[in-house]
Design a protein around this motif. Structure first.
Motif, PDB file in Angstrom:
ATOM      1  N   PHE A  10     -19.013-121.876  20.904  1.00  0.00           N
ATOM      2  CA  PHE A  10     -18.800-121.901  22.341  1.00  0.00           C
ATOM      3  C   PHE A  10     -19.968-121.252  23.060  1.00  0.00           C
ATOM      4  O   PHE A  10     -20.429-121.738  24.099  1.00  0.00           O
TER       5      PHE A  10
ATOM      6  N   LEU B 140     -23.043-123.631  23.118  1.00  0.00           N
ATOM      7  CA  LEU B 140     -22.882-124.831  23.937  1.00  0.00           C
ATOM      8  C   LEU B 140     -22.701-124.539  25.421  1.00  0.00           C
ATOM      9  O   LEU B 140     -23.167-125.318  26.269  1.00  0.00           O
ATOM     10  N   HIS B 141     -22.041-123.421  25.752  1.00  0.00           N
ATOM     11  CA  HIS B 141     -21.585-123.274  27.132  1.00  0.00           C
ATOM     12  C   HIS B 141     -21.888-121.933  27.798  1.00  0.00           C
ATOM     13  O   HIS B 141     -21.637-121.798  28.994  1.00  0.00           O
TER      14      HIS B 141
ATOM     15  N   THR C 161      -8.321-125.546  27.919  1.00  0.00           N
ATOM     16  CA  THR C 161      -9.092-126.620  27.302  1.00  0.00           C
ATOM     17  C   THR C 161      -8.205-127.454  26.393  1.00  0.00           C
ATOM     18  O   THR C 161      -7.322-126.921  25.710  1.00  0.00           O
TER      19      THR C 161
ATOM     20  N   PHE D 185     -14.431-128.738  24.222  1.00  0.00           N
ATOM     21  CA  PHE D 185     -15.773-128.239  24.549  1.00  0.00           C
ATOM     22  C   PHE D 185     -16.747-128.422  23.389  1.00  0.00           C
ATOM     23  O   PHE D 185     -17.958-128.365  23.582  1.00  0.00           O
TER      24      PHE D 185
ATOM     25  N   PHE E 138     -17.246-122.807  34.850  1.00  0.00           N
ATOM     26  CA  PHE E 138     -16.542-123.747  33.970  1.00  0.00           C
ATOM     27  C   PHE E 138     -15.723-124.759  34.770  1.00  0.00           C
ATOM     28  O   PHE E 138     -15.595-125.914  34.375  1.00  0.00           O
TER      29      PHE E 138
ATOM     30  N   TYR F 258     -15.462-128.529  33.113  1.00  0.00           N
ATOM     31  CA  TYR F 258     -16.325-129.714  33.165  1.00  0.00           C
ATOM     32  C   TYR F 258     -16.314-130.506  31.860  1.00  0.00           C
ATOM     33  O   TYR F 258     -16.482-131.722  31.866  1.00  0.00           O
ATOM     34  N   TRP F 259     -16.091-129.850  30.722  1.00  0.00           N
ATOM     35  CA  TRP F 259     -16.122-130.577  29.449  1.00  0.00           C
ATOM     36  C   TRP F 259     -14.851-131.397  29.227  1.00  0.00           C
ATOM     37  O   TRP F 259     -14.811-132.229  28.332  1.00  0.00           O
TER      38      TRP F 259
END
Length: 301
Positions: free
Chosen positions: A102, A105-106, A161, A240, A290, A295-296
């Motif tokens: 995580f 990636l984010h 998520t 995600f 986020f 957004y993912w």
């Protein structure tokens, strides 16, 4: 009277494992750091560190004093930061931990945006897929994915998520696509080793559980994603991790008639420690970055 710089020298020696290492950390001559330790030991009238020609080790009194020393140093830093916060400026150290995948990636973009808004904060971000004890490991806050069952912690929700059941087109061409949850028992699974291996799905009568045959267990979501993309098996992953792979067609979402159990992303911190304005500002910044929904998730609803 005990001096703060002697306590800081003691803690730095423990952290660095040597007086010379502590001198480098503190930007002080080795002789000065050594004298600060000796001064503290004289003040406390005890030996804190056992010195040998090969290594340094804590004495029993040193083991007892170390957590108090860290508390003294942390509270001093927090007091200075609190004064800055009263003047409207967030400053000073902030140490957080997060899962590796995580974070990779984010968190890069999200943390950069946070630091651009608060340039006087000295942020340390540790990425670790092993369990990090937010109440005992010296972090101001820890990002967690999943339920929080530790009553020593306060949890601030960052985002909800989805978790998606995914496989590669190649795997499905060779093995067929499962149509029901019960079909998953006949498939190979790429499983997350830090979570119970059972996969849960929401059905009309409650939760139903799938137990695929494990072909790989690993404690990193990016490795799970890559193994699944390579056709090793089916995996159940937070969205995600797989949003880009789905967009490229490297993975496809499987429909077994039930929605997989979702997950929550939290920031947690010890209940017995008041959250600093820095932690609360980080929570607000990450929530905003986020989005809700995040957004993912938007492209796959």
């Amino acid at each position: 009277m005990m001096k703060l710089d002697t306590v800081a020298a003691f803690a730095a020696i423990v952290d660095a494992g040597s007086i010379s290492g502590a001198a480098r950390l503190m930007g002080r001559p080795k002789s000065v750091v050594s004298e600060r330790l000796a001064e503290l030991e004289r003040e406390l009238d005890t030996r804190l560190i056992q010195r040998t020609t090969r290594k340094l080790s804590l004495t029993e009194d040193g083991e007892t004093f170390l957590p108090r020393a860290r508390t003294i140093l942390r509270e001093t830093v927090e007091a200075a930061a609190e004064l800055s916060e009263r003047r409207g400026t967030l400053s000073g150290p902030l140490r957080i931990a997060a899962p590796v995948g995580f974070g990779m990636l984010h968190l890069g973009k999200a943390v950069s945006h946070f630091l651009q808004r608060h340039p006087h904060i000295d942020l340390s971000l540790d990425l670790d897929d092993d369990f990090v004890d937010a109440a005992a490991d010296g972090y101001d806050a820890v990002l967690r994915v999943g339920t929080i069952a530790d009553n020593r912690l306060v949890a601030k929700r960052l985002a909800h998520t989805r978790r998606l059941l995914v496989a590669s087109p190649g795997y499905l061409a060779r093995n067929g696509a499962p149509a029901r949850v019960s079909d998953l028992a006949d498939h190979r699974g790429v499983l997350y080793s830090n979570r119970e291996s059972d996969w849960r799905f929401a059905a009309k009568g409650g939760w139903v559980v799938a137990r695929p045959r494990a072909v790989l267990r690993v404690n990193n979501g990016l490795v799970m994603r890559d193994a699944t993309t390579a056709g090793l098996g089916i995996s159940l992953l937070p969205s995600f991790y797989v949003a880009d792979a789905l967009e490229k067609g490297d993975l496809v979402v499987l429909d077994v008639g039930c929605e997989p159990e979702s997950a929550e992303i939290f920031v947690v911190y010890p209940r017995d420690r008041n959250p600093s304005a820095k932690v609360l500002a980080l929570v607000d910044s990450l929530r905003s970055g986020f989005g809700d929904p995040p957004y993912w998730d938007i492209a796959h609803r």
